[in-house]
Design a protein around this motif. Structure first.
Motif, short mmCIF file in Angstrom:
data_model
loop_
_atom_site.label_atom_id
_atom_site.label_comp_id
_atom_site.label_asym_id
_atom_site.label_seq_id
_atom_site.Cartn_x
_atom_site.Cartn_y
_atom_site.Cartn_z
N ASP A 1 -25.46 49.93 -27.27
CA ASP A 1 -25.19 51.09 -26.41
C ASP A 1 -25.44 50.75 -24.94
O ASP A 1 -24.64 51.11 -24.06
CB ASP A 1 -26.06 52.27 -26.83
CG ASP A 1 -25.70 52.82 -28.21
OD1 ASP A 1 -24.56 52.56 -28.67
OD2 ASP A 1 -26.55 53.49 -28.83
N ALA A 2 -26.57 50.08 -24.67
CA ALA A 2 -26.93 49.79 -23.28
C ALA A 2 -25.95 48.82 -22.63
O ALA A 2 -25.54 49.00 -21.47
CB ALA A 2 -28.34 49.23 -23.22
N LEU A 3 -25.56 47.78 -23.38
CA LEU A 3 -24.68 46.76 -22.82
C LEU A 3 -23.20 47.06 -23.05
O LEU A 3 -22.33 46.33 -22.57
CB LEU A 3 -25.03 45.40 -23.41
CG LEU A 3 -26.46 44.91 -23.18
CD1 LEU A 3 -26.67 43.54 -23.83
CD2 LEU A 3 -26.80 44.84 -21.70
N LYS A 4 -22.94 48.16 -23.81
CA LYS A 4 -21.56 48.57 -24.11
C LYS A 4 -20.77 47.41 -24.74
O LYS A 4 -19.69 47.04 -24.27
CB LYS A 4 -20.87 49.09 -22.86
CG LYS A 4 -21.47 50.38 -22.32
CD LYS A 4 -20.72 50.89 -21.11
CE LYS A 4 -21.18 52.28 -20.71
NZ LYS A 4 -22.64 52.38 -20.50
N THR A 5 -21.35 46.84 -25.79
CA THR A 5 -20.69 45.69 -26.42
C THR A 5 -21.00 45.64 -27.91
O THR A 5 -22.03 46.17 -28.37
CB THR A 5 -21.16 44.38 -25.77
OG1 THR A 5 -20.35 43.31 -26.26
CG2 THR A 5 -22.62 44.07 -26.09
N GLU A 6 -20.10 45.01 -28.66
CA GLU A 6 -20.33 44.66 -30.06
C GLU A 6 -20.04 43.18 -30.28
O GLU A 6 -19.92 42.72 -31.40
CB GLU A 6 -19.44 45.51 -30.97
CG GLU A 6 -19.75 47.00 -30.91
CD GLU A 6 -18.93 47.83 -31.89
OE1 GLU A 6 -17.98 47.24 -32.49
OE2 GLU A 6 -19.20 49.03 -32.05
N LEU A 7 -19.99 42.43 -29.19
CA LEU A 7 -19.58 41.03 -29.24
C LEU A 7 -20.74 40.13 -29.67
O LEU A 7 -21.83 40.18 -29.10
CB LEU A 7 -19.07 40.59 -27.87
CG LEU A 7 -18.45 39.19 -27.75
CD1 LEU A 7 -17.23 39.04 -28.65
CD2 LEU A 7 -18.07 38.91 -26.29
N PHE B 1 -23.17 34.53 -20.52
CA PHE B 1 -23.51 35.27 -21.73
C PHE B 1 -24.75 36.11 -21.43
O PHE B 1 -25.85 35.56 -21.27
CB PHE B 1 -23.82 34.30 -22.88
CG PHE B 1 -22.64 33.49 -23.35
CD1 PHE B 1 -22.04 33.76 -24.57
CD2 PHE B 1 -22.15 32.44 -22.59
CE1 PHE B 1 -20.98 32.99 -25.02
CE2 PHE B 1 -21.09 31.66 -23.03
CZ PHE B 1 -20.50 31.95 -24.25
N ASP B 2 -24.59 37.42 -21.37
CA ASP B 2 -25.69 38.30 -20.99
C ASP B 2 -26.18 39.09 -22.20
O ASP B 2 -25.49 39.98 -22.70
CB ASP B 2 -25.21 39.26 -19.88
CG ASP B 2 -26.27 40.28 -19.50
OD1 ASP B 2 -27.46 40.06 -19.82
OD2 ASP B 2 -25.91 41.30 -18.88
N ASN B 3 -27.39 38.75 -22.69
CA ASN B 3 -28.02 39.56 -23.74
C ASN B 3 -29.28 40.22 -23.23
O ASN B 3 -30.12 40.65 -24.02
CB ASN B 3 -28.29 38.72 -25.00
CG ASN B 3 -29.20 37.53 -24.71
OD1 ASN B 3 -29.84 37.45 -23.67
ND2 ASN B 3 -29.24 36.58 -25.63
N SER B 4 -29.42 40.28 -21.91
CA SER B 4 -30.52 40.97 -21.24
C SER B 4 -31.89 40.46 -21.69
O SER B 4 -32.73 41.23 -22.12
CB SER B 4 -30.42 42.49 -21.43
OG SER B 4 -31.22 43.16 -20.46
N GLY B 5 -32.07 39.15 -21.55
CA GLY B 5 -33.38 38.61 -21.89
C GLY B 5 -33.37 37.10 -22.03
O GLY B 5 -32.32 36.45 -21.94
N PHE B 6 -34.55 36.56 -22.26
CA PHE B 6 -34.69 35.16 -22.61
C PHE B 6 -34.59 35.08 -24.13
O PHE B 6 -35.58 34.94 -24.85
CB PHE B 6 -36.03 34.60 -22.13
CG PHE B 6 -36.21 34.64 -20.63
CD1 PHE B 6 -35.27 34.07 -19.80
CD2 PHE B 6 -37.32 35.23 -20.06
CE1 PHE B 6 -35.43 34.09 -18.41
CE2 PHE B 6 -37.50 35.26 -18.69
CZ PHE B 6 -36.55 34.69 -17.86
N GLY B 7 -33.35 35.17 -24.64
CA GLY B 7 -33.12 35.35 -26.07
C GLY B 7 -33.62 34.21 -26.92
O GLY B 7 -34.17 34.42 -28.01
N CYS B 8 -33.46 32.98 -26.47
CA CYS B 8 -33.88 31.82 -27.25
C CYS B 8 -35.39 31.85 -27.49
O CYS B 8 -35.85 31.66 -28.63
CB CYS B 8 -33.48 30.55 -26.50
SG CYS B 8 -34.10 29.02 -27.21
#
Length: 636
Positions: A410-416, A517-524
């Motif tokens: 919802d926040a990033l408006k994505t399902e990718l 690639f934006d997942n809003s964080g240090f995902g790794c």
């Protein structure tokens, strides 16, 4: 003896113009140009010399010292270490900003000439602006920090010292077995001091990169071990790429049914379509390559350093029965894992081995093809990940709840999904394009999923895995390949670390393409902490009131002058990629991707330090699991 009166800086530039390298019968200038960020330590010294007469050197104004040095490193790597850019900075913080880049060059064995200015040799105005002071020694400066991250280091406090210093630096940079950063710190007042230099110092110098040939003992020992093995594998490292060993690797693999597996530095030495190429090995490897590693009774390491990501922290192989044969120009590297040592150029060594293996064939039979097909099916699955708001199981399992995943959607408006985006990009860009990456979760997706259809089109800095390398490195790759499209694969975390050389690319009209690639964080690292029992702590980008941050990176790049796109679906992404190809200006495509949708696992393990004492049961379990895994690991 004739002399020429020049300042130290003028002598430096004159010398750089006269350095040539000779490889396989071809001779070319070794120093292509010089990056600069001018400050009071170098602007009236080296800056004056360049303004007066730069010769053939291309002079590029950088925007960040680390960034421009990373561009120089990437250029050298793309030129297979046969051309370099020099880098000049001011003293103090200007030089300190180079240290991360020096570490990057050293870890990856890349030659680059670093020229950080130093404090006054006379000490008359000390302490000058940006100068550090130590009670126990006046001789220590910021530049002493380069000692740990330089292959060669020197300080020039008199003009005549420059001559011996430069000769030694170029000997190191043009030696394949020692290649790395050479750091020469020139006192800022000395840069402007004049001296009567011997004119012979400025004569054309040719540095010969001769291929080291293995001795008979090494060849016979290597052949004996290969012929005695039933299931060998060849690890293709960066040294195989720099030596140009593609053809002989393919010939040996095809003729004897030996699988090729790749390190990050070795990937695209042999194209991914080659039937015996099983892809990346180790922590970020494919299931096919890791299956081969488990069964191997002989590992033939060609130009590899055997880092923990290649060996899965020394658990990838059956060390009770597996032997190692190491081919490398660096004697240090050949000693690893108790291997039989062949200290030689990779291409020459393999070509000499070929005649000693007539009639030999492995016992893999059809296994290699089966493993490869199995992995290609898995790759197809990863290209079609579909998000569901009710029951979605991401690749990184049991970390974020469905509620949290929905919150991100919802926040990033994505399902990718990240893996789906990666493969869509691979399918859309031109095959001869160069892809550049370095840090975060993207190196795993790239090593597993990226198919390099053309040799030497994959550029992953994983010796240092330096966040912020990606965009600067893409500029360096573009300088090396002006007629190709180059793509930076960068996460939002790395983009925030450093993206200043995007401005340099725009300024000098060197088109680069940034795929963000934006997942809003240090995902790794969020994956890593949660996998080892911790909560999600300081690795998500959330506001003070716990809202997911929504940063408009496209607007940032647009402000710099780039052509930008926003793509949160596969169709939008492919359309953006196609349009970006038509642009003459640098581009940025911003993709919002869901966290936990990168690739994971495939029979590998990474040893990281888990707390031995904790109040959390999940951390206690992680610590116990680590101890059990270490029982199967080789200890050195």
């Amino acid at each position: 003896m004739g002399t020429v009166r020049l300042t130290t800086a003028q002598a430096l530039i004159k010398f750089l113009n006269q350095q040539y390298i000779h490889v396989d019968g071809e001779e070319s200038p070794f120093v292509e140009g010089i990056f600069n960020v001018f400050g009071h330590g170098n602007v009236v010294g080296i800056g004056q010399a360049l303004e007066q007469d730069a010769g053939h050197l291309k002079v590029i104004q950088g925007k960040n010292e680390q960034g421009m040095a990373h561009a120089a490193i990437a250029y050298s790597r793309e030129m297979l270490r046969r051309k370099i850019y020099a880098v000049t900075t001011s003293a103090g913080p200007g030089s300190a900003n180079l240290i991360a880049a020096a570490g990057t060059a050293l870890a990856n064995n890349i030659p680059v000439l670093l020229l950080p200015a130093d404090t006054f040799a006379t000490r008359q105005p000390d302490p000058v602006l940006q100068q550090l002071e130590h009670e126990h020694s006046t001789a220590i400066t910021t530049n002493d920090a380069f000692l740990a991250v330089s292959r060669y280091w020197d300080r020039v406090t008199r003009p005549e010292q420059l001559m011996s210093s430069l000769i030694r630096a170029f000997e190191v940079m043009t030696d394949p077995g020692k290649a790395g950063p050479a750091t020469i710190c020139i006192s800022q007042d000395v840069e402007g001091e004049a001296f009567d230099f011997d004119e012979h110092f400025f004569e054309k110098r040719v540095h010969y990169l001769d291929r080291k040939v293995p001795v008979e003992r090494e060849l016979q020992g290597a052949a004996e071990r290969i012929r005695a093995s039933k299931k060998p594998i060849i690890i293709v490292g960066g040294g195989a790429r720099y030596s140009g060993a593609r053809d002989i690797l393919m010939k040996l693999a095809e003729k004897h049914n030996i699988p090729l597996v790749e390190t990050q530095a070795g990937k695209s030495t042999v194209e991914s379509s080659f039937p015996k190429n099983l892809g990346g090995v180790g922590i970020l490897g494919t299931m096919a390559a890791n299956k081969a590693a488990r069964q191997a009774d002989l590992v033939i390491g060609v130009g590899t350093r055997y880092t923990d990501f290649t060996t899965s922290s020394k658990t990838a192989f059956d060390f009770e029965r597996t032997k190692f044969l190491n081919i490398n120009v660096s004697r240090l590297q050949t000693y690893k894992l108790d291997g039989f040592q062949v200290v030689a150029d990779a291409k020459v060594a393999l070509e000499n081995l070929e005649a000693l293996l007539v009639g030999y064939e492995t016992e893999y039979g059809e296994m290699l093809g089966d493993w490869r097909e199995e992995w290609l099916s898995e790759r197809t699955r990863l290209s079609q990940v579909t998000f569901s708001r009710e029951n979605f199981t991401p690749e990184i399992k049991s970390q974020f709840s469905q509620q949290v995943l929905n919150e991100y959607s919802d926040a990033l408006k994505t399902e990718l999904a990240q893996s789906t985006a990666m493969i869509a990009i691979n399918d859309t860009v031109d095959q001869e394009s160069v892809v550049v990456g370095s840090a975060g979760s993207l190196p795993g997706d790239l090593q597993r999923l990226w198919h390099s259809s053309v040799p030497n089109t994959y550029h992953l800095e994983y010796g240092f895995s330096c966040m912020g390398y990606e965009i600067a490195g893409t500029l360096g790759a573009k300088l090396a390949h002006p007629d190709r499209e180059v793509y930076a694969m960068v996460g939002d975390g790395s983009f925030l670390m450093l993206h200043s050389e995007l401005i340099t690319a725009i300024q000098y009209n060197h088109k680069i393409n940034i795929l963000l690639f934006d997942n809003s964080g240090f995902g790794c690292i969020n994956n890593l902490q949660m996998e080892n029992g911790s909560g999600t702590y300081c690795c998500e980008f959330r506001t003070h009131d716990n809202q997911i941050m929504k940063i408009d990176y496209a607007k940032v790049a647009e402000g710099y002058g780039a052509k930008t796109y926003r793509a949160n679906t596969v169709d939008e992404l492919k359309a953006a990629l196609e349009d970006a190809k038509k642009q003459s200006a640098s581009t940025l495509i911003e993709m919002k991707v869901l966290p936990k949708t990168m690739t994971d696992g495939y029979d590998s393990w990474w040893n990281v330090g888990v707390a031995e004492v904790s109040e959390r049961e999940s951390i206690q379990r992680a610590y116990e699991a680590r101890q059990e895994k270490l029982k199967m690991a080789k200890q050195y």
